[in-house]
Design an enzyme around this catalytic site. Structure first.
Site, PDB file in Angstrom:
ATOM      1  N   ASP A 109      17.064  13.846 -16.727  1.00  0.00           N
ATOM      2  CA  ASP A 109      17.007  12.502 -16.158  1.00  0.00           C
ATOM      3  C   ASP A 109      17.332  11.844 -17.012  1.00  0.00           C
ATOM      4  O   ASP A 109      16.383  11.176 -17.661  1.00  0.00           O
ATOM      5  CB  ASP A 109      16.716  11.988 -15.046  1.00  0.00           C
ATOM      6  CG  ASP A 109      17.456  10.876 -14.061  1.00  0.00           C
ATOM      7  OD1 ASP A 109      17.877  10.279 -14.622  1.00  0.00           O
ATOM      8  OD2 ASP A 109      16.976  11.435 -12.961  1.00  0.00           O
ATOM      9  N   ASP A 217      22.135   8.223 -15.260  1.00  0.00           N
ATOM     10  CA  ASP A 217      22.195   7.044 -15.027  1.00  0.00           C
ATOM     11  C   ASP A 217      22.433   6.309 -15.474  1.00  0.00           C
ATOM     12  O   ASP A 217      23.315   5.319 -16.008  1.00  0.00           O
ATOM     13  CB  ASP A 217      20.073   7.063 -15.300  1.00  0.00           C
ATOM     14  CG  ASP A 217      19.629   5.376 -13.950  1.00  0.00           C
ATOM     15  OD1 ASP A 217      19.883   5.887 -12.738  1.00  0.00           O
ATOM     16  OD2 ASP A 217      19.520   4.767 -14.391  1.00  0.00           O
ATOM     17  N   GLU A 282      25.470   9.572 -12.941  1.00  0.00           N
ATOM     18  CA  GLU A 282      25.376   8.684 -12.125  1.00  0.00           C
ATOM     19  C   GLU A 282      26.383   7.539 -11.841  1.00  0.00           C
ATOM     20  O   GLU A 282      26.548   6.654 -12.650  1.00  0.00           O
ATOM     21  CB  GLU A 282      23.570   8.175 -11.161  1.00  0.00           C
ATOM     22  CG  GLU A 282      23.506   7.798 -10.227  1.00  0.00           C
ATOM     23  CD  GLU A 282      22.870   6.393 -10.699  1.00  0.00           C
ATOM     24  OE1 GLU A 282      22.365   6.090  -9.261  1.00  0.00           O
ATOM     25  OE2 GLU A 282      22.602   6.000 -11.889  1.00  0.00           O
ATOM     26  N   HIS A 355      16.336  10.057  -4.085  1.00  0.00           N
ATOM     27  CA  HIS A 355      15.022   8.627  -4.393  1.00  0.00           C
ATOM     28  C   HIS A 355      15.822   7.481  -4.436  1.00  0.00           C
ATOM     29  O   HIS A 355      14.914   6.528  -4.681  1.00  0.00           O
ATOM     30  CB  HIS A 355      14.923   8.724  -5.854  1.00  0.00           C
ATOM     31  CG  HIS A 355      15.629   8.796  -6.898  1.00  0.00           C
ATOM     32  ND1 HIS A 355      16.560   9.241  -7.322  1.00  0.00           N
ATOM     33  CD2 HIS A 355      15.671   7.415  -8.080  1.00  0.00           C
ATOM     34  CE1 HIS A 355      16.924   8.509  -8.839  1.00  0.00           C
ATOM     35  NE2 HIS A 355      16.251   7.194  -8.645  1.00  0.00           N
ATOM     36  N   ASP A 356      16.321   6.751  -4.315  1.00  0.00           N
ATOM     37  CA  ASP A 356      17.431   5.575  -4.075  1.00  0.00           C
ATOM     38  C   ASP A 356      18.067   5.165  -2.187  1.00  0.00           C
ATOM     39  O   ASP A 356      18.076   4.024  -2.355  1.00  0.00           O
ATOM     40  CB  ASP A 356      18.109   5.112  -4.776  1.00  0.00           C
ATOM     41  CG  ASP A 356      18.023   5.142  -6.532  1.00  0.00           C
ATOM     42  OD1 ASP A 356      17.367   4.969  -6.906  1.00  0.00           O
ATOM     43  OD2 ASP A 356      18.481   5.237  -7.304  1.00  0.00           O
TER      44      ASP A 356
END
Ligand code: TEU
Ligand code: CA
Length: 591
Positions: A109, A217, A282, A355-356
């Protein structure tokens, strides 16, 4: 003829990730090896056999780099080292080897839009207006005519995701720096070629170490529209505006991603379309049209994107954590629109949780605990039978649920804390703000992984950094591992189905019954093989008016979350999901 032959070589190529399932690990919450209450890489290493038994092809691990942990590692102070709380570079090497030994890949990530304010690049940049790294970040003087620090003097009116203003005044030089996320996450200036060069070199260094790809990200925020300008005022935004149009998929974004691909990926990605690496961008707010351009193999930018349309449908656009009612028809239509839009070129990533996001089963499944398992399996069936690459977020394969937060003090996440403070200080009833956190807080997904029924769910021998969900004694991996009816066993079957049947990975998609508020149904077709997926998203029986239903009822029932139906009708039990297969169809069915 069945479809046991390899997928036809078409414009979508044969890259491994087109038949893959990716598992996401949030290392802080996965497994703690040393009793400090925080998950770490040795903990993850001790659980690789679990991941292998699930059958996933790749593991995406959220950031473990050196970081002050202001945003749990999405604020990086050294891209080429591991934070001591998570382990060492030697642990990463062991992770790469351990995954490769088991036939799995490692996806890193990478946070390329911003660094931590503790990164030496930023320390140097902020030191003086003449610093050679000044231009590595976005520095701007106060708004014309206003003294720095006075109300409204910020260079633009943009609101940040994690604090009121996206600009922070730095007393040392009297200028402001841009941070779209927290004040400790300054945005890098991608207009500067030295910045891009440094980031590409870092990515190559990780590929040399053996990683197999990158999840990037907020990568569609790296190109800003110049000059930076005020955005339209936000409703109830206390003077703040929406800067979205200045930084979402900005004017140079395709150029930057093509450059990154050429500098980092090309030449290391196997030959031609048989890529060995995976890149997923993302992209909050990405349009379908842009996503098609980003993921068209011909343009060599990224393999797939995480889009947000379906996870925004139940969110009030003017109040990030407030709810709005979600209709099944909207959710189905959204996913179907992306299936169609990326059918010709490009590729979908498929997710309900990460995770968000709150836990998928709490958000889209039944509110009745009696149907938790059925609805977890149903959601997995529907998602994994779409065309694209499915992502499983840790604990989703166990049917883990949201956490029953009793007070805002139990929440650690920077976004949630900011939201709560803002809501309460602007006069919202604290009970209502807490209700929003219970429904939406990112910490719902970040409570520790539930391994077994021992204290702290086997996550740690110490005190976990976030409390373990009290339902762990019933919902845990050990209880499900050998139970053929468990959610975990069901995920194994679903993942194997994708590997075994090319139609699951590559078949065409057709939505049925788009106006039905209880039934989610669609077909998939590849060559002469056709699948029917039909699911009932309600707490009672529901009939599905499937076109050609007599024909389908006689087809092979490949997978279901209930015992086989007693009759040949399409009346589905509460939260029942079925997958049927027809092979050797000469003609498309009617309907
Ligand atoms: O998230 C990007 C993002 O847009 C999030 O703000 C998300 O929409 C929101 O949290 C949903 O409630 C990425 C990471 O996934 C996230 O964990 C980071 O906090 C963020 O970027 C900043 O790096
Ligand atoms: Ca630890």
């Amino acid at each position: 003829m069945t479809d046991d032959r390899p997928a036809p070589a078409d414009s979508h190529g044969t890259a491994w990730w087109r038949r893959a399932v990716v598992y996401q690990v949030y290392p802080r919450s996965f497994a703690d090896s040393n009793g400090d209450g925080i998950g770490d890489l040795p903990g993850l290493l001790s659980r690789l056999d679990y991941l292998a038994s699930l059958g996933v092809d790749a593991v995406w691990v959220s950031p473990f780099y050196r970081s002050p942990q202001d945003d749990n590692g999405y604020d990086i102070s050294d891209y080429q080292d591991v934070d001591p709380v998570f382990g060492t570079l030697a642990d990463v090497d062991a992770l790469i080897a351990g995954l490769h030994d088991r036939g799995m890949k490692l996806i890193l990530d990478v946070v390329l839009n911003h660094t931590s304010d503790a990164h030496p690049w930023f320390t140097e940049s902020r030191s003086s207006k003449d610093s050679p790294k000044r231009d590595w970040y976005w520095w701007r003087p106060a708004r014309d005519g206003l003294p720095p620090g006075s109300p409204g003097a910020e260079p633009t009116n943009w609101r940040s995701f994690f604090s009121p203003s996206a600009w922070q005044l730095d007393e040392a030089t009297g200028e402001y720096y841009l941070h779209l996320f927290s004040v400790r996450q300054p945005d890098l200036n991608w207009e500067n070629p030295e910045v891009r060069g440094a980031l590409y070199a870092m990515l190559r260094w990780w590929l040399d170490r053996g990683v197999d790809g990158f999840r990037m990200d907020v990568i569609n925020m790296v190109s800003k529209r110049l000059p930076l300008r005020d955005g339209p005022p936000l409703p109830g935004g206390d003077g703040y505006g929406d800067g979205w149009a200045s930084f979402i998929s900005g004017p140079r974004i395709h150029e930057f991603l093509r450059e990154l691909h050429a500098e980092v990926i090309t030449g290391r990605d196997g030959t031609g379309r048989d890529g060995t690496l995976l890149t997923v961008g993302e992209m909050p707010g990405v349009s379908l049209q842009d996503a098609a351009a980003f993921t068209d193999p011909a343009s060599a930018e990224v393999d797939m994107v995480f889009q947000f349309e379906h996870v925004e449908l139940d969110r009030d656009p003017s109040d990030r954590l407030a709810a709005r009612p979600l209709k099944l028809t909207s959710l189905k239509a959204s996913l179907a629109r992306w299936q169609a839009g990326l059918a010709a070129a490009g590729w979908n990533s498929l997710y309900f949780g990460n995770h968000d996001q709150p836990r998928a089963v709490s958000r889209y499944g039944s509110a009745d605990p009696a149907y938790r398992e059925a609805s977890a399996k149903l959601l997995a069936t529907v998602l994994h039978l779409h065309r694209g690459t499915p992502y499983v977020y840790q604990g989703e394969e166990l049917g883990m649920t949201n956490y029953p937060f009793a007070s805002a003090d139990e929440v650690a996440d920077i976004e949630s804390r900011h939201y709560y403070q803002q809501a309460v200080s602007s006069g919202q009833d604290p009970a209502q703000a807490l209700a929003a956190l219970r429904r939406r807080s990112r910490d719902n997904a970040r409570t520790p992984m539930q391994w077994d029924a021992s204290p702290h769910a086997g996550f740690t021998t110490g005190t976990p950094w976030l409390p373990v969900n009290p339902n762990y004694t019933g919902i845990n991996a050990a209880a499900q591992a050998d139970d053929p009816d468990s959610v975990l066993s069901y995920y194994r079957r679903l993942i194997a189905l994708r590997h075994d049947l090319p139609v699951v990975a590559a078949g065409d998609f057709t939505l049925l019954l788009p106006g039905d508020e209880r039934i989610w149904a669609f077909t998939r077709r590849l060559g002469t093989t056709e699948l029917l997926v039909v699911a009932n998203l309600s707490d009672g029986p529901a009939g599905a008016a499937i076109p050609g239903s007599g024909d389908w009822a006689a087809a092979e029932l490949l997978l279901s979350n209930y015992p086989p139906p007693a009759d040949a009708t399409f009346v589905l039990r509460a939260w029942e999901a079925r997958v049927y297969r027809h092979s050797g169809r000469a003609q498309p069915p009617v309907g």
